[in-house]
Design a protein around this motif. Structure first.
Motif, PDB file in Angstrom:
ATOM      1  N   LYS A  60      38.056  38.883  35.576  1.00 50.23           N
ATOM      2  CA  LYS A  60      37.043  39.109  36.620  1.00 50.23           C
ATOM      3  C   LYS A  60      37.480  38.490  37.941  1.00 50.23           C
ATOM      4  O   LYS A  60      37.314  39.088  39.015  1.00 50.23           O
ATOM      5  N   ARG A  61      38.036  37.285  37.897  1.00 50.66           N
ATOM      6  CA  ARG A  61      38.486  36.618  39.119  1.00 50.66           C
ATOM      7  C   ARG A  61      39.664  37.372  39.736  1.00 50.66           C
ATOM      8  O   ARG A  61      39.763  37.484  40.952  1.00 50.66           O
ATOM      9  N   LYS A  81      38.382  40.384  41.563  1.00 52.01           N
ATOM     10  CA  LYS A  81      37.692  40.037  42.807  1.00 52.01           C
ATOM     11  C   LYS A  81      38.663  39.520  43.875  1.00 52.01           C
ATOM     12  O   LYS A  81      38.634  39.979  45.016  1.00 52.01           O
ATOM     13  N   GLU A  82      39.537  38.591  43.518  1.00 51.45           N
ATOM     14  CA  GLU A  82      40.389  37.939  44.508  1.00 51.45           C
ATOM     15  C   GLU A  82      41.619  38.760  44.873  1.00 51.45           C
ATOM     16  O   GLU A  82      42.040  38.779  46.023  1.00 51.45           O
ATOM     17  N   THR A 122      36.983  35.641  32.180  1.00 49.17           N
ATOM     18  CA  THR A 122      36.795  35.016  33.495  1.00 49.17           C
ATOM     19  C   THR A 122      38.022  35.229  34.378  1.00 49.17           C
ATOM     20  O   THR A 122      37.896  35.526  35.569  1.00 49.17           O
ATOM     21  N   ALA A 123      39.204  35.090  33.802  1.00 47.39           N
ATOM     22  CA  ALA A 123      40.434  35.289  34.578  1.00 47.39           C
ATOM     23  C   ALA A 123      40.559  36.727  35.051  1.00 47.39           C
ATOM     24  O   ALA A 123      40.980  36.988  36.185  1.00 47.39           O
TER      25      ALA A 123
END
Length: 60
Positions: free
Chosen positions: A41-42, A45-46, A38-39
């Motif tokens: 992927k974030r 994206k960010e 999750t980290a």
């Protein structure tokens, strides 16, 4: 024929305790692996780690 590994000999007497321990560690491992994915992927994206993905999304 006896086993040479004492851990295998004692595992038979413990029974379900070893499976319970394995389940706990598998659950913790899955949690931390999910948090890591999750980290990442974030971050992609960010933070815009891969600019070509953003350009592709803007075109669509």
């Amino acid at each position: 024929m006896d086993s040479f590994d004492p851990a295998i000999q004692s595992a038979g007497s413990l029974g379900g305790k070893t499976l319970f321990t394995l389940a706990i560690f598998a659950g913790l491992g899955a949690f931390f692996l999910g948090a890591l994915i999750t980290a990442i992927k974030r971050g992609i994206k960010e933070e815009g780690w891969f600019k070509f993905l953003e350009n592709k999304e803007k075109k669509e």
